[in-house]
Scaffold this motif. Sequence first.
Motif, PDB file in Angstrom:
ATOM      1  N   ASP A 187      95.936 128.516  58.200  1.00  0.00           N
ATOM      2  CA  ASP A 187      97.282 128.997  58.487  1.00  0.00           C
ATOM      3  C   ASP A 187      97.804 128.317  59.749  1.00  0.00           C
ATOM      4  N   PRO A 188      98.665 127.306  59.594  1.00  0.00           N
ATOM      5  CA  PRO A 188      99.161 126.564  60.763  1.00  0.00           C
ATOM      6  C   PRO A 188     100.081 127.384  61.657  1.00  0.00           C
ATOM      7  N   ASN A 189     100.626 128.484  61.145  1.00  0.00           N
ATOM      8  CA  ASN A 189     101.523 129.310  61.953  1.00  0.00           C
ATOM      9  C   ASN A 189     100.760 130.110  63.013  1.00  0.00           C
ATOM     10  N   THR A 190      99.538 130.487  62.686  1.00  0.00           N
ATOM     11  CA  THR A 190      98.742 131.296  63.614  1.00  0.00           C
ATOM     12  C   THR A 190      97.503 130.561  64.119  1.00  0.00           C
ATOM     13  N   LEU A 191      97.294 129.325  63.634  1.00  0.00           N
ATOM     14  CA  LEU A 191      96.104 128.523  63.976  1.00  0.00           C
ATOM     15  C   LEU A 191      94.816 129.269  63.612  1.00  0.00           C
ATOM     16  N   THR A 192      94.857 129.969  62.480  1.00  0.00           N
ATOM     17  CA  THR A 192      93.684 130.701  62.012  1.00  0.00           C
ATOM     18  C   THR A 192      93.197 130.125  60.688  1.00  0.00           C
ATOM     19  N   VAL A 193      92.004 130.525  60.301  1.00  0.00           N
ATOM     20  CA  VAL A 193      91.437 130.101  59.025  1.00  0.00           C
ATOM     21  C   VAL A 193      90.670 131.260  58.419  1.00  0.00           C
ATOM     22  N   THR A 194      90.763 131.381  57.098  1.00  0.00           N
ATOM     23  CA  THR A 194      90.013 132.374  56.350  1.00  0.00           C
ATOM     24  C   THR A 194      88.946 131.655  55.528  1.00  0.00           C
ATOM     25  N   LEU A 195      87.705 132.139  55.601  1.00  0.00           N
ATOM     26  CA  LEU A 195      86.598 131.514  54.883  1.00  0.00           C
ATOM     27  C   LEU A 195      86.179 132.384  53.707  1.00  0.00           C
ATOM     28  N   ARG A 196      86.039 131.765  52.551  1.00  0.00           N
ATOM     29  CA  ARG A 196      85.544 132.442  51.361  1.00  0.00           C
ATOM     30  C   ARG A 196      84.410 131.603  50.784  1.00  0.00           C
ATOM     31  N   LYS A 197      83.508 132.237  50.075  1.00  0.00           N
ATOM     32  CA  LYS A 197      82.381 131.502  49.509  1.00  0.00           C
ATOM     33  C   LYS A 197      82.248 131.730  48.011  1.00  0.00           C
ATOM     34  N   THR A 198      81.828 130.666  47.333  1.00  0.00           N
ATOM     35  CA  THR A 198      81.532 130.711  45.916  1.00  0.00           C
ATOM     36  C   THR A 198      80.364 129.760  45.694  1.00  0.00           C
ATOM     37  N   THR A 199      80.051 129.447  44.471  1.00  0.00           N
ATOM     38  CA  THR A 199      78.980 128.504  44.176  1.00  0.00           C
ATOM     39  C   THR A 199      79.466 127.469  43.183  1.00  0.00           C
ATOM     40  N   PHE A 200      78.746 126.358  43.120  1.00  0.00           N
ATOM     41  CA  PHE A 200      79.091 125.320  42.157  1.00  0.00           C
ATOM     42  C   PHE A 200      78.970 125.856  40.733  1.00  0.00           C
ATOM     43  N   GLY A 201      78.014 126.732  40.519  1.00  0.00           N
ATOM     44  CA  GLY A 201      77.844 127.317  39.187  1.00  0.00           C
ATOM     45  C   GLY A 201      79.044 128.136  38.760  1.00  0.00           C
ATOM     46  N   ASP A 202      79.616 128.903  39.704  1.00  0.00           N
ATOM     47  CA  ASP A 202      80.806 129.685  39.386  1.00  0.00           C
ATOM     48  C   ASP A 202      81.957 128.772  38.989  1.00  0.00           C
ATOM     49  N   VAL A 203      82.083 127.664  39.705  1.00  0.00           N
ATOM     50  CA  VAL A 203      83.144 126.708  39.405  1.00  0.00           C
ATOM     51  C   VAL A 203      82.939 126.101  38.028  1.00  0.00           C
ATOM     52  N   MET A 204      81.721 125.658  37.750  1.00  0.00           N
ATOM     53  CA  MET A 204      81.438 125.013  36.480  1.00  0.00           C
ATOM     54  C   MET A 204      81.612 125.974  35.308  1.00  0.00           C
ATOM     55  N   ALA A 205      81.297 127.250  35.510  1.00  0.00           N
ATOM     56  CA  ALA A 205      81.432 128.229  34.428  1.00  0.00           C
ATOM     57  C   ALA A 205      82.869 128.353  33.965  1.00  0.00           C
ATOM     58  N   ILE A 206      83.798 128.280  34.895  1.00  0.00           N
ATOM     59  CA  ILE A 206      85.218 128.359  34.550  1.00  0.00           C
ATOM     60  C   ILE A 206      85.712 127.027  33.995  1.00  0.00           C
ATOM     61  N   GLU A 207      85.325 125.931  34.668  1.00  0.00           N
ATOM     62  CA  GLU A 207      85.845 124.626  34.277  1.00  0.00           C
ATOM     63  C   GLU A 207      85.326 124.163  32.924  1.00  0.00           C
ATOM     64  N   SER A 208      84.123 124.631  32.538  1.00  0.00           N
ATOM     65  CA  SER A 208      83.573 124.222  31.246  1.00  0.00           C
ATOM     66  C   SER A 208      84.410 124.723  30.085  1.00  0.00           C
ATOM     67  N   ALA A 209      85.212 125.761  30.336  1.00  0.00           N
ATOM     68  CA  ALA A 209      86.057 126.333  29.283  1.00  0.00           C
ATOM     69  C   ALA A 209      87.421 125.658  29.216  1.00  0.00           C
ATOM     70  N   LYS A 210      87.617 124.693  30.083  1.00  0.00           N
ATOM     71  CA  LYS A 210      88.915 124.021  30.130  1.00  0.00           C
ATOM     72  C   LYS A 210      88.796 122.572  29.688  1.00  0.00           C
ATOM     73  N   ILE A 211      89.890 122.033  29.298  1.00  0.00           N
ATOM     74  CA  ILE A 211      89.948 120.597  29.017  1.00  0.00           C
ATOM     75  C   ILE A 211      90.956 120.020  29.993  1.00  0.00           C
ATOM     76  N   THR A 212      90.434 119.451  31.087  1.00  0.00           N
ATOM     77  CA  THR A 212      91.296 118.882  32.114  1.00  0.00           C
ATOM     78  C   THR A 212      90.786 117.510  32.487  1.00  0.00           C
ATOM     79  N   SER A 213      91.642 116.744  33.156  1.00  0.00           N
ATOM     80  CA  SER A 213      91.258 115.404  33.583  1.00  0.00           C
ATOM     81  C   SER A 213      90.680 115.402  34.984  1.00  0.00           C
TER      82      SER A 213
END
Length: 257
Positions: A187-213
Amino acid sequence: MMNKVEERLVKSSKRVRDLGEVFTPMATVQEMLDLLPETVWKSHPSPAFLEPACGDGNFLVGIFDSKLGRINKGFANDKLAAGTGTEAAQFHALEALSSIYAVDISADNIIGGTIGHEIGARNRLLNMFTNWNLAVLSRQVEKNSAVFRAATWIVEHNLLVGNMLPYDANGKPTARERLPLIEYNWDPNTLTVTLRKTTFGDVMAIESAKITSQLSLFTPNEPVQFWHGNAFNISEATRVTAPKLRCPERNGKGLNR
């Protein structure tokens, strides 16, 4: 802006045999990056890059250099989203650094610190960060400073040792799905950052159901938020430990560190 360094495209014949390791020349890296549209270098929000076999970081260096170049222009013209002054520029430099993700099978390449592999990809990016602060902002960044600790936290979480192939040479699963991914919301207005965590497996589980470039780094489902605060205090955030993934013997210690 990149420093001239001696390039070794092959570190040893054993590493070529064991890891299939041959590095891309920096000139070739730059030619490839020059083909990308200018929008990928914008300072905010800074588009993410994932290099799944980064070696000791030639592509990462080229990407970070291009991102810093765009920040330089905004800084010179007082057109950065975070405002004017050195703190605003440093905010965007940290944001740019956080947008670069990489994995390599060799701990030598990521971490360095061994004979013949003294400087790994993490330290190459940190050296670029400190050199940029001095050259562009006239700021000497000390290793105990908040901004350097923030940059260090980022590269230690974004540049990981692991195998991005689903199976190793012996046909065993590499457990790549357990690799953690940190999402940064700046957030450049407040010079703050929010951190969230996930895993590569979570990403792949969603992306495997898609057809994208193009692979999206983050799932549509909201990752778990675990820290929010001043961008320069990221090092205070809880560390997200990467799993101990088995890698080839010649990656240094043979384990993710």
